[in-house]
Design an enzyme around this catalytic site. Sequence first.
Site, short mmCIF file in Angstrom:
data_model
loop_
_atom_site.label_atom_id
_atom_site.label_comp_id
_atom_site.label_asym_id
_atom_site.label_seq_id
_atom_site.Cartn_x
_atom_site.Cartn_y
_atom_site.Cartn_z
N PRO A 88 31.84 13.73 33.37
CA PRO A 88 32.53 14.98 33.04
C PRO A 88 32.19 15.46 31.62
CG PRO A 88 34.09 13.15 33.23
CD PRO A 88 32.77 12.65 33.69
N GLU A 115 35.87 4.49 32.38
CA GLU A 115 35.76 5.52 31.34
C GLU A 115 34.30 5.83 31.01
OE1 GLU A 115 38.69 7.05 30.32
OE2 GLU A 115 39.32 5.75 31.98
N ARG A 158 18.14 20.65 49.64
CA ARG A 158 18.01 21.83 50.49
C ARG A 158 16.98 22.82 49.95
NH1 ARG A 158 20.67 26.28 48.70
NH2 ARG A 158 21.00 27.23 50.72
N ASP A 173 20.47 32.94 48.44
CA ASP A 173 21.70 32.26 48.03
C ASP A 173 22.48 33.04 47.00
OD1 ASP A 173 21.35 29.98 49.46
OD2 ASP A 173 20.36 28.88 47.85
CL1 6GU Z 1 29.45 14.36 37.17
N1 6GU Z 1 31.52 12.71 37.06
C1 6GU Z 1 32.83 12.47 36.98
N2 6GU Z 1 33.26 11.21 36.97
N3 6GU Z 1 33.74 13.42 36.89
C2 6GU Z 1 33.29 14.66 36.90
C3 6GU Z 1 31.94 14.99 37.00
C4 6GU Z 1 31.08 13.98 37.07
N4 6GU Z 1 31.81 16.32 36.97
C5 6GU Z 1 33.03 16.80 36.88
N5 6GU Z 1 33.94 15.81 36.83
#
Ligand code: 6GU
Length: 243
Positions: A88, A115, A158, A173
Amino acid sequence: MRIDVITIFPGYLAPLREALLGRAIGAGLVDLAVHDLRSWTRDVHQAVDDSPYGGGPGMVMRPQVWGEALDAVLALDERPARIVVPTPAGRPFTQATAQAWTGEERLVFACGRYEGIDQRVVDDARRRDLPVDEVSIGDYVLVGGEVAVLVMVEAVVRLLPGVLGNPASAQQDSFSDGLLEGPAYTRPEVWRGLAVPEVLRSGNHAKIARWRRDRALERTAQRRPDLLAALPEDALDDADRAF
Ligand code: 6GU
């Protein structure tokens, strides 16, 4: 393209062998290998995580096991690989990222849990001049990178030549012209009292193209004004602006 995924939950990646992706693998367009990170642990408990330096909640994935896993997986094939670490805290994964990765011979996904992975794993790979992307699929937190890998692999595969029956679908798309796609309709002409827009049945292809473009502009303005604002100067012509 060869795709490797390293994870402590190999079963999470089973959907990659279904449907469109399964067919791409069956047709030899994609080689997929999923690896269990724990097979590179050396202790009896097969521990992959430890408490964070500096304190705080959660656990961090240990660098030794990741270092050995990446070395071993990279050595399975001679083709140069791009390492992808879903997190994230990464840069946003977008259609442009998916498009760029179609040019790679090999993608190696390193799925973190807890984490995250000790930062030195990424630092070490970069120090060895291996390309590494830390990427996020959106502004929310998942439990681990596995579901993000499902998303990213589907978005990339894809786009590979021969995967979609009709390559025009990828060209049309949402996002390929920077706009959301407008609504689509099929038979019957009237359903539950709702009629298909007359223009789509007119046979006037110029009018249909104009109508579709206007619906795309309208929908993008309503739902994603940020996309409209980000369009390059020359993306809209006078007819677009008149809308
Ligand atoms: Cl790529 N990994 C995790 N653990 N949480 C996320 C993410 C990735 N993208 C958004 N939230």
